[in-house]
Scaffold this motif. Structure first.
Motif, PDB file in Angstrom:
ATOM      1  N   UNK A   1      49.934  33.467  47.336  1.00 48.60           N
ATOM      2  CA  UNK A   1      50.782  33.326  46.157  1.00 48.60           C
ATOM      3  C   UNK A   1      49.944  33.066  44.915  1.00 48.60           C
ATOM      4  N   UNK A   2      48.900  32.248  45.063  1.00 46.80           N
ATOM      5  CA  UNK A   2      48.021  31.980  43.930  1.00 46.80           C
ATOM      6  C   UNK A   2      47.177  33.212  43.612  1.00 46.80           C
ATOM      7  N   UNK A   3      46.670  33.853  44.675  1.00 46.32           N
ATOM      8  CA  UNK A   3      45.749  34.977  44.486  1.00 46.32           C
ATOM      9  C   UNK A   3      46.410  36.181  43.850  1.00 46.32           C
ATOM     10  N   UNK A   4      47.730  36.299  43.979  1.00 45.43           N
ATOM     11  CA  UNK A   4      48.394  37.497  43.476  1.00 45.43           C
ATOM     12  C   UNK A   4      49.399  37.193  42.372  1.00 45.43           C
ATOM     13  N   UNK A   5      49.419  35.964  41.889  1.00 44.54           N
ATOM     14  CA  UNK A   5      50.401  35.598  40.870  1.00 44.54           C
ATOM     15  C   UNK A   5      50.235  36.416  39.594  1.00 44.54           C
ATOM     16  N   UNK A   6      49.012  36.915  39.348  1.00 36.38           N
ATOM     17  CA  UNK A   6      48.747  37.669  38.127  1.00 36.38           C
ATOM     18  C   UNK A   6      49.465  39.007  38.088  1.00 36.38           C
ATOM     19  N   UNK A   7      49.974  39.462  39.240  1.00 37.18           N
ATOM     20  CA  UNK A   7      50.655  40.752  39.261  1.00 37.18           C
ATOM     21  C   UNK A   7      52.174  40.620  39.091  1.00 37.18           C
TER      22      UNK A   7
ATOM     23  N   UNK B   1      30.193  38.593  44.034  1.00 39.75           N
ATOM     24  CA  UNK B   1      29.802  38.749  42.631  1.00 39.75           C
ATOM     25  C   UNK B   1      30.441  39.984  42.013  1.00 39.75           C
ATOM     26  N   UNK B   2      30.581  41.039  42.789  1.00 46.83           N
ATOM     27  CA  UNK B   2      31.241  42.249  42.276  1.00 46.83           C
ATOM     28  C   UNK B   2      32.667  41.935  41.842  1.00 46.83           C
ATOM     29  N   UNK B   3      33.411  41.218  42.670  1.00 49.23           N
ATOM     30  CA  UNK B   3      34.774  40.835  42.314  1.00 49.23           C
ATOM     31  C   UNK B   3      34.779  39.828  41.166  1.00 49.23           C
ATOM     32  N   UNK B   4      33.815  38.930  41.166  1.00 51.31           N
ATOM     33  CA  UNK B   4      33.739  37.906  40.127  1.00 51.31           C
ATOM     34  C   UNK B   4      33.541  38.535  38.749  1.00 51.31           C
ATOM     35  N   UNK B   5      32.587  39.448  38.634  1.00 45.77           N
ATOM     36  CA  UNK B   5      32.338  40.069  37.337  1.00 45.77           C
ATOM     37  C   UNK B   5      33.482  40.996  36.933  1.00 45.77           C
ATOM     38  N   UNK B   6      34.111  41.639  37.913  1.00 47.36           N
ATOM     39  CA  UNK B   6      35.269  42.480  37.592  1.00 47.36           C
ATOM     40  C   UNK B   6      36.387  41.643  36.975  1.00 47.36           C
ATOM     41  N   UNK B   7      36.604  40.443  37.507  1.00 45.21           N
ATOM     42  CA  UNK B   7      37.655  39.573  36.963  1.00 45.21           C
ATOM     43  C   UNK B   7      37.287  39.067  35.578  1.00 45.21           C
TER      44      UNK B   7
ATOM     45  N   UNK C   1      41.897  30.002  34.334  1.00 50.32           N
ATOM     46  CA  UNK C   1      40.970  28.979  34.832  1.00 50.32           C
ATOM     47  C   UNK C   1      40.078  29.527  35.940  1.00 50.32           C
ATOM     48  N   UNK C   2      38.859  29.025  36.003  1.00 46.52           N
ATOM     49  CA  UNK C   2      37.895  29.495  36.990  1.00 46.52           C
ATOM     50  C   UNK C   2      38.414  29.300  38.404  1.00 46.52           C
ATOM     51  N   UNK C   3      39.106  28.182  38.629  1.00 44.03           N
ATOM     52  CA  UNK C   3      39.614  27.889  39.964  1.00 44.03           C
ATOM     53  C   UNK C   3      40.604  28.956  40.429  1.00 44.03           C
ATOM     54  N   UNK C   4      41.455  29.419  39.501  1.00 44.21           N
ATOM     55  CA  UNK C   4      42.442  30.429  39.877  1.00 44.21           C
ATOM     56  C   UNK C   4      41.777  31.778  40.147  1.00 44.21           C
ATOM     57  N   UNK C   5      40.755  32.090  39.341  1.00 43.71           N
ATOM     58  CA  UNK C   5      40.049  33.348  39.580  1.00 43.71           C
ATOM     59  C   UNK C   5      39.344  33.327  40.939  1.00 43.71           C
ATOM     60  N   UNK C   6      38.774  32.195  41.291  1.00 43.68           N
ATOM     61  CA  UNK C   6      38.115  32.066  42.596  1.00 43.68           C
ATOM     62  C   UNK C   6      39.135  32.219  43.726  1.00 43.68           C
ATOM     63  N   UNK C   7      40.332  31.661  43.510  1.00 44.06           N
ATOM     64  CA  UNK C   7      41.376  31.779  44.527  1.00 44.06           C
ATOM     65  C   UNK C   7      41.770  33.235  44.734  1.00 44.06           C
ATOM     66  N   UNK C   8      41.837  33.985  43.659  1.00 41.13           N
ATOM     67  CA  UNK C   8      42.184  35.411  43.779  1.00 41.13           C
ATOM     68  C   UNK C   8      41.096  36.159  44.534  1.00 41.13           C
ATOM     69  N   UNK C   9      39.846  35.851  44.201  1.00 45.82           N
ATOM     70  CA  UNK C   9      38.740  36.511  44.881  1.00 45.82           C
ATOM     71  C   UNK C   9      38.780  36.209  46.372  1.00 45.82           C
ATOM     72  N   UNK C  10      38.993  34.939  46.723  1.00 43.23           N
ATOM     73  CA  UNK C  10      39.064  34.567  48.133  1.00 43.23           C
ATOM     74  C   UNK C  10      40.210  35.284  48.845  1.00 43.23           C
TER      75      UNK C  10
END
Length: 647
Positions: free
Chosen positions: A26-32, A138-144, A153-162
C-alpha cells in the motif's frame, strides 16, 4: 498479514517464495492512486513509410482504433513486422521514422500536449538502456529521484523501491551490478524486470512496454505480467504492451487484445470474447492449444509461400469480417463515447499537478552528477582505463625525454616533448567515447519519458568531468614534467598543469559533441580521432604558424584548441629560460649557436629566440585562456543544440 506470491526465477531455475506485506504494498504503490486518467483512446491511426525497393508510399498501419480504460492491461499482438512497435510508438507519442502519420490519440477524450503526455506516461523499450555500473537498487533509486517522486520523503521512496524489488523477484539481486562488458552482473531476464520496475517507480498513469517478456521464460514472464496486472487493477494504471507469442497463462492475464496483421486490425476487445468472435467466423479456437499461437498462425502469411495468394485472400476476409462485426462497431462507439463524455478541464488539471511535482533543474543536475560519480568510479571504461593509459604515457614521455639539460641540443627535444605532452593527451580522449555513448543512450530513454532534457545532461556531464580531468592532469604532469626537466619552478609546473587541464576539457567536449551528433561507437571514434589528427597538424608544431598556408590558418588554426595549449606551453618553457650554445673553444667566436639572440656574445641562447621562430610572444595568456574557455563552452553548446534538435 501477508500475501504470499510464488516466484520462479528465470535464471536460477529455483522456486523462491516471496512474502509481500499488503501494508508495504500500500505504501509502495500509493503514488499511483487517485489518478485523473480514466482512459486512452485512439482512432484512424494510419502510418505510411517509403518502400525501400519501389520508393513508393507504403502503409504499414492502417485505420486502427481502440480504447483502454484505467485499470486494464492490453496486449498488442501479431506476426513479426505487422506494425506492433510502430503502433505502440504512435500511441506513446514517440518518433516512428515514418513518412506520414495520421492519428488521433486522446486521454480522457482530450488531446494532451506532448510534454503533458510525457509526464503522465512511461515507455519501456525492448532493449532497455541501463547503466551497467549501478546496482539494481541504485537504478531504481536514481529513477525515483529523476521523476516527480523525488519530492516525497526518502523513507517513502525506499519503501516503494523495496516493494518493487520484492514483487519482481529482485530482492536477492538488489545490491548486484547491472553489469558492464568488463564486470559481470545480473542476467538478461533480470535486466528486463529492472527496466520495467524502474519505469513503474516514476509514477506513470499510462505504461507502454515493447516486448516486456523477451528474454524471460514462461514462469518469469507470468510474474512480470501478473504484477503489472495487479498494479493496474489496484491503482487505475493503463498498461499497453506489444507481445510476441506469449504462453497460455500469460495470454490469459491480459484484459484486452489488439490483434494485428499486415498493419490492419483483426480483433480488438476483451480476451474473454476472442473465442466467440472467431467461432462466429468459423475459426473456433481448438482445445488444448495455446490460443495466442493459434491466432498468430491464423493471421501469419510469411511462411505460406506455396499458397501465399490464397493466404492473403484469407487474411483479407478475416479483416473484412472484423470490420463488419458488431464488436468492431462497439469499439467505434466506445471511442466516440469517450470523446463526447470527457469532463472539461481534465487534461489541464493533470498537467498542472504534474508540473508542480517535477524536480527543478538544479535538483536534476545534482542527481545526474551523483549518478555519474557512482558510475565513473566503478566503471573502468569511464575514467579508469584513461588514468592507466595517461599514467603509461607519462612514464613513457618522462623516460624517453629523460632529464634534458639546458644545452642547445635539448631545445628541439623539449619542443617535441611539449607537443607530445599536449597533443597526444587530447588525442587519447577518444577513450571517453564508449562511456559517453552509454550516457547518451540512457539520456535518450529518459528524455523520451520526459524526465529531463539536454540542459541537465550537458551541465552534469561537464561538472562530473572536472575533478577527474584535474586529477589526470596532475598525475600526468607530476610524472613527466620533472622527469623531462622542464623549467623547474612551481609556477611553471602549475601553469603546465593548467593548460593540460584545459586541453583535456576541450578534447572531452569534442567527444561529447561528436558522439551526440553520431551516436555510434565506430563513427564517433573515427571522427574524434580525425579531428584531433587535423588539429595536431595545424597547431603550430608540424608547420610553424608563420609558414602555415592561408586555408588551414584561417579555417582551422585559430579555433584549434591544441594551438593555444602548445603555444602557451612553449612560452611557459622558453620565455624565461637560457640555453648554452655549442662551443669549440674559450672565445665567443668559437660559439656555434643554433638561434641567434642578444646573448650570443655570452655563448648563450635566450629562450625568446626559439619562440620568435614560431611567432610566439608572452603577455597574451589571459586572452588565450578566454579563447580556450570559448572553445570549451562552444563544444558543449554545440552538443546541447544537437540534442535539442534530435527528435
Amino acid at each position: 498479514m501477508a500475501d504470499t506470491v510464488k516466484n520462479t526465477s528465470s535464471d536460477s531455475g529455483k522456486d523462491t517464495v516471496i512474502d509481500v506485506d499488503i501494508e508495504h504494498h500500500a505504501v509502495a504503490e500509493a503514488h499511483l492512486r487517485n489518478t485523473t486518467v480514466r482512459n486512452i483512446s485512439w482512432r484512424n491511426v494510419t502510418v505510411t513509410v517509403k518502400d525501400r525497393e519501389t520508393k513508393e508510399p507504403k502503409t504499414i498501419v492502417e485505420n486502427v482504433e481502440g480504447i483502454v480504460e484505467a485499470g486494464e492491461i492490453c496486449a498488442l499482438m501479431g506476426p513479426s513486422g505487422c506494425g506492433k512497435t510502430t503502433l505502440l510508438n504512435v500511441l506513446a507519442s514517440r518518433p516512428t521514422g515514418a513518412q506520414k502519420v495520421d492519428a488521433t490519440v486522446l486521454v480522457n477524450g482530450q488531446k494532451p500536449s506532448r510534454n503533458a503526455f510525457r509526464e503522465m506516461s512511461r515507455f519501456v523499450e525492448q532493449d532497455d538502456a541501463l547503466i551497467g555500473s549501478l546496482t539494481v537498487r541504485e537504478t531504481l533509486h536514481f529513477a525515483s529521484r529523476l521523476a516527480s517522486t523525488s519530492s516525497l520523503p526518502k523513507r517513502e521512496r525506499i519503501a516503494r523501491i523495496d516493494g518493487l524489488l520484492d514483487s519482481f523477484g529482485l530482492r536477492d539481486q538488489a545490491n548486484t551490478l547491472i553489469g558492464t562488458p568488463i564486470r559481470k552482473g545480473i542476467s538478461g531476464g533480470q535486466k528486463r524486470r529492472v527496466g520495467v520496475a524502474s519505469q513503474l517507480i516514476t509514477s506513470p498513469k499510462i505504461l507502454f512496454l515493447d516486448e516486456p517478456t523477451s528474454g524471460l521464460d514462461s514462469a518469469a514472464s507470468w510474474e512480470v505480467i501478473n504484477y503489472l496486472k495487479g498494479v493496474a487493477k489496484r491503482n487505475n494504471l493503463i498498461v499497453i504492451a506489444s507481445i510476441h507469442q506469449p504462453s497460455t497463462s500469460v495470454f490469459n492475464l491480459f484484459d484486452k487484445l489488439l490483434l494485428l496483421s499486415a498493419g490492419k486490425p483483426h480483433y480488438f476487445g476483451p480476451v474473454a470474447t476472442i473465442d466467440a468472435h472467431f467461432t462466429a467466423l468459423g475459426h473456433a479456437l481448438p482445445l488444448h492449444v495455446n490460443p495466442a499461437e493459434y491466432l498468430l498462425e491464423m493471421v501469419n502469411v510469411d511462411f505460406s509461400r506455396s499458397r501465399r495468394e490464397t493466404a492473403a485472400e484469407h487474411l483479407d476476409e478475416l479483416q473484412r469480417a472484423w470490420s463488419a462485426s458488431p464488436r468492431a462497431a462497439d469499439v467505434s462507439a466506445a471511442v466516440a463515447v469517450a470523446e463526447v463524455g470527457t469532463k472539461e478541464g481534465d487534461g489541464a488539471a493533470l498537467v498542472d499537478a504534474e508540473a508542480e511535482r517535477k524536480p527543478s533543474l538544479p535538483s536534476l543536475i545534482v542527481t545526474l552528477v551523483h549518478r555519474s560519480f557512482v558510475k565513473s568510479y566503478r566503471d573502468v571504461v569511464a575514467y579508469g582505463i584513461r588514468v592507466a593509459m595517461y599514467t603509461g604515457l607519462a612514464i613513457m614521455m618522462g623516460t624517453v625525454w629523460l632529464r634534458l639539460d639546458t644545452e642547445q641540443e635539448s631545445i628541439i627535444p623539449l619542443i617535441n616533448a611539449i607537443f607530445f605532452g599536449s597533443a597526444f593527451m587530447s588525442f587519447m580522449a577518444v577513450a571517453y567515447c564508449p562511456a559517453f555513448l552509454e550516457d547518451y543512450m540512457q539520456f535518450i530513454k529518459e528524455k523520451r519519458n520526459g524526465l529531463y532534457g539536454a540542459t541537465a545532461l550537458i551541465i552534469s556531464n561537464f561538472l562530473i568531468g572536472i575533478p577527474y580531468l584535474v586529477g589526470i592532469s596532475l598525475l600526468f604532469s607530476a610524472i613527466s614534467y620533472w622527469l623531462s626537466n622542464f623549467r623547474p619552478t612551481a609556477a611553471a609546473f602549475f601553469t603546465w598543469v593548467f593548460w593540460l587541464f584545459l586541453d583535456l576539457l576541450a578534447a572531452e567536449g569534442l567527444v561529447v559533441f561528436m558522439t551526440s551528433l553520431f551516436p555510434s561507437f565506430v563513427i564517433s571514434l573515427a571522427l574524434v580521432a580525425f579531428a584531433n589528427g587535423l588539429f595536431m597538424s595545424v597547431n603550430g608544431f608540424m608547420v610553424s604558424p608563420t609558414l602555415l598556408n592561408v586555408f588551414y590558418k584561417y579555417v582551422f588554426h585559430f579555433w584549434d584548441y591544441q594551438k593555444y595549449v602548445f603555444e602557451n606551453m612553449m612560452i611557459n618553457e622558453f620565455s624565461e629560460r637560457v640555453y648554452s650554445c655549442a662551443s669549440t673553444g674559450p672565445g665567443p667566436e668559437e660559439c656555434q649557436c643554433m638561434w641567434q639572440t642578444d646573448l650570443a656574445d655570452q655563448c648563450l641562447i635566450r629562450g625568446q629566440g626559439v619562440l620568435d621562430q614560431y611567432g610566439y610572444k608572452p603577455g597574451y595568456m589571459g586572452k588565450d585562456v578566454g579563447i580556450m574557455m570559448g572553445i570549451i563552452v562552444g563544444y558543449r553548446i554545440a552538443a546541447w543544440i544537437v540534442l535539442k534538435l534530435k527528435k
